[in-house]
Design an enzyme around this catalytic site. Structure first.
Site, PDB file in Angstrom:
ATOM      1  N   GLY A 326       0.809  -1.205   0.000  1.00  0.00           N
ATOM      2  CA  GLY A 326       0.000   0.000   0.000  1.00  0.00           C
ATOM      3  C   GLY A 326       0.849   1.264   0.000  1.00  0.00           C
ATOM      4  CB  SER A 327       0.124   4.660   1.241  1.00  0.00           C
ATOM      5  OG  SER A 327      -1.008   4.838   0.414  1.00  0.00           O
ATOM      6  CB  THR A 328       4.176   1.345   3.737  1.00  0.00           C
ATOM      7  OG1 THR A 328       4.035   0.106   3.039  1.00  0.00           O
ATOM      8  CG2 THR A 328       3.127   1.433   4.832  1.00  0.00           C
ATOM      9  CG  PHE A 329       6.009   0.572  -2.804  1.00  0.00           C
ATOM     10  CD1 PHE A 329       7.062  -0.307  -2.603  1.00  0.00           C
ATOM     11  CD2 PHE A 329       5.834   1.110  -4.069  1.00  0.00           C
ATOM     12  CE1 PHE A 329       7.916  -0.650  -3.641  1.00  0.00           C
ATOM     13  CE2 PHE A 329       6.677   0.777  -5.114  1.00  0.00           C
ATOM     14  CZ  PHE A 329       7.726  -0.113  -4.900  1.00  0.00           C
TER      15      PHE A 329
END
Length: 648
Positions: A326-329
């Site tokens: 998800g947005s941790t990437f």
């Protein structure tokens, strides 16, 4: 009738020749026999003496003491404990069923243990002892000893068994041992003789299995005199074996216990890494299980309960579980673009809430859009459209290469079971795997950690540690072996522009410390300990156009298994990174709501080396945090009392 002289002389001559011939034959036979006897008794005496000795004396293996496992501070995690057991020698017992029946009147016998013992009896020679009951009390041993005359073939014994005093806290890390099975032997081309000792224990999963050879040690031997049937008559001499190596892990048992408790009843995982050394100081997967249940063979009922639990307690989610990050990437996508010089920190992208790519509409999580967004704001508010635009500019191959530099799509060499490689896909991968061309839409999905992109919590923690330090930090699980310190994982400086790293770190700081940041609600306010982080939400279902038009169904209104995964990565302190953490809550909904508070609490526990002061938390949260700390402390005390009572 009288024979003449000539006939008599001729007859005597014939008899003399026959006698000489027969005598010569007898003499030759006796001479050959004497020579053969000399050859056997003199020339081959040593060889036959050895054969005779082997028929009379057997060499029996002595199982070595298994190496013990400790945490980084010397707390015992896996130990060898004396246990009392009851064995039976079938040939001495005579009527085995009758003896077992009499024994069952003295002490409770598990029907599964009895059935397992009978199976071993059918496969083993009748003079070998078979375990009927293990880990019984001294009172039970006394009862058997007193009634020994009525229990032929039954012997009370003292042996060593594996015990895991930390129980659920280290089940997924340390694993457990169990008796050698036919399946275990089938996996080996040339099994060591020691593995054929009845009920000999080897590591089955986890650390116990991965370093089995070192923990097992080397067998000793004893010479015993046996009779013609193979029964032991007496022991002649003995040579003790070499104990297995003692292992010290990098994990802090107190921090691990807290992390496991903090995950609570969620289906979740958390990893915390020391940025300076690469030491994994906490790596917890929930729910967990008691590894002691497996040491002598778990019951069918207990095993079924574990396998039928939808939260999968047997799975080690920290290294086996792979999820779309998800947005941790998004930090990886941003760095790929920054390193290529494709964007400036002040450049903005217009986010109306979606982007059209190849005739398909890709949505931002915020339906109304974020308006004009620069890099810092894109991280703070987690704008998806900003990264769709970046991805098209930089391309999937550069994004994939950057992901691997930061530890994603790479299998890290930790001695744990089924460490997943994850996936940082590129054009070549899709062509080789599916025989299809890579699409622009695939790149757009990958830019926000969706689509084919997969990462484990361990990989996300490594990624965060590298972002925080600019070094290629490698996770380390083994601190020392028999007191010898093992190489650390601090890593070398990465070939990444320091200004680009500072830009990304600043965005992560804004996530946790600025009012519109997605992680602001879980910030740390203690001076010198502020946290930088990034939330993530990983979709596990497709949202149809009809659902978007009618309004996307909230996670809370969906069945548990259809809710989004919640993720959060963070490091602290921001100015001088000490620890990096990653938390994944399966089907937890939003990362900022479900995962961020756990990551914040685990980081604070590590930074303070114990329960942090309430002043480290925002004022509005302190009463809730105090109640949470008191609850966790009560649970810890209850668990410790349970440990003490069990050991007693």
């Amino acid at each position: 009738m009288k024979r003449n002289t000539k006939d008599v002389e001729a007859s005597h001559r014939k008899m003399s020749r026959r006698a000489l011939f027969l005598g010569g034959l007898q003499l030759a036979f006796a001479g050959g026999l004497a020579m053969r006897m000399r050859h056997l008794q003199v020339d081959q005496a040593d060889q036959f003496r050895l054969l005779a000795e082997e028929n009379r004396i057997n060499i029996r293996l002595i199982p070595p003491a298994r190496g013990q496992i400790y945490d980084r501070n010397g707390m015992i995690l896996a130990q060898n404990s004396q246990s009392y057991r009851i064995t039976i020698v079938p040939e001495d017992a005579g009527d085995v069923d009758a003896v077992i029946e009499r024994l069952s009147r003295l002490l409770p016998l598990d029907p599964e243990d009895i059935e397992r013992a009978k199976t071993e009896m059918r496969r083993s020679p009748p003079f070998l002892p078979i375990t009927l009951a293990d880990q019984i009390s001294w009172d039970d041993i006394s009862k058997v000893a007193v009634n020994a005359p009525a229990l032929p073939g039954i012997t009370p014994e003292v042996g060593l068994t594996r015990v895991y005093p930390q129980r659920e806290d280290f089940a997924h890390v340390v694993g457990y041992v169990g008796p050698v099975s036919d399946y275990d032997l089938s996996k080996l081309t040339d099994p060591e003789p020691i593995l054929r000792i009845p009920r000999f224990q080897i590591g089955k999963v986890g650390f116990e299995a991965k370093v089995e050879t070192s923990l097992r040690g080397k067998a000793g031997a004893k010479r015993v005199e046996v009779n013609a049937t193979g029964r032991v008559m007496r022991e002649l001499d003995r040579r003790e074996g070499e104990a297995g190596a003692d292992m010290q892990l990098t994990i802090d048992a107190e921090l691990q216990s807290y992390t496991q408790a903090r995950l609570g009843s969620e289906s979740a995982s958390a990893v915390l890494i020391d940025c300076e050394s690469g030491d994994v100081q906490a790596i917890a997967s929930a729910p967990s299980f008691d590894p002691n249940l497996f040491v002598r063979g778990i019951s069918v009922a207990d095993y079924r309960m574990l396998t039928e639990d939808k939260y999968r307690p047997l799975a080690n989610k920290t290294v086996q579980g792979v999820y779309p990050p998800g947005s941790t990437f998004k930090m990886i996508t941003a760095l790929a673009a920054l390193e290529e010089g494709l964007i400036g920190t002040e450049e903005t992208v217009w986010c109306p809430g979606h982007m059209e790519v190849s005739g398909r509409r890709f949505h931002c999580w915020k339906r109304a859009g974020h308006g004009h967004v620069d890099l810092n704001t894109s991280l703070k508010s987690s704008c998806d459209v900003y990264y769709y635009d970046l991805a098209i500019k930089v391309g999937i191959d550069k994004i994939s290469a950057m992901a691997k530099r930061f530890g994603l799509g790479v299998r890290h060499d930790l001695p744990m079971s089924a460490v997943a490689k994850g996936l940082a896909p590129n054009r070549a991968w899709k062509s080789e795997t599916y025989g299809q061309d890579w699409l622009v839409g695939d790149t757009v999905n990958a830019s926000i950690g969706q689509g084919y992109m997969l990462a484990s919590p361990l990989q996300l923690a490594v990624m965060t540690a590298r972002l925080a330090t600019g070094r290629s930090v490698e996770p380390r699980l083994v601190k020392s072996i028999d007191g010898v310190e093992q190489p650390g994982g601090a890593g070398e400086a990465m070939d990444i522009n320091p200004n680009n790293l500072r830009t990304v770190r600043k965005g992560m700081y804004s996530v946790s410390n600025e009012r519109r940041g997605t992680g602001y609600g879980s910030r740390i306010i203690a001076e010198g300990m502020r946290m930088a982080g990034k939330s993530g939400t990983s979709q596990v279902r497709n949202i149809t156009a009809a659902e978007r038009a009618a309004g996307v169904i909230r996670n809370e209104d969906l069945p548990w298994e259809r809710r989004d995964h919640a993720l959060f990565v963070a490091y602290a302190p921001y100015d001088k990174p000490k620890y990096a953490a990653a938390v994944v809550v399966e089907h937890g909904g939003g990362g900022s709501k479900a995962a961020a508070p756990i990551a914040r609490d685990v980081l604070l526990q590590a930074l303070y080396g114990g329960t942090p002061p309430l002043e480290a938390y925002p004022t509005k949260d302190r009463s809730r945090i105090q109640a949470q700390q008191e609850r966790l402390e009560r649970e810890r005390l209850k668990r410790d009392r349970g440990d003490d009572s069990e050991q007693a």
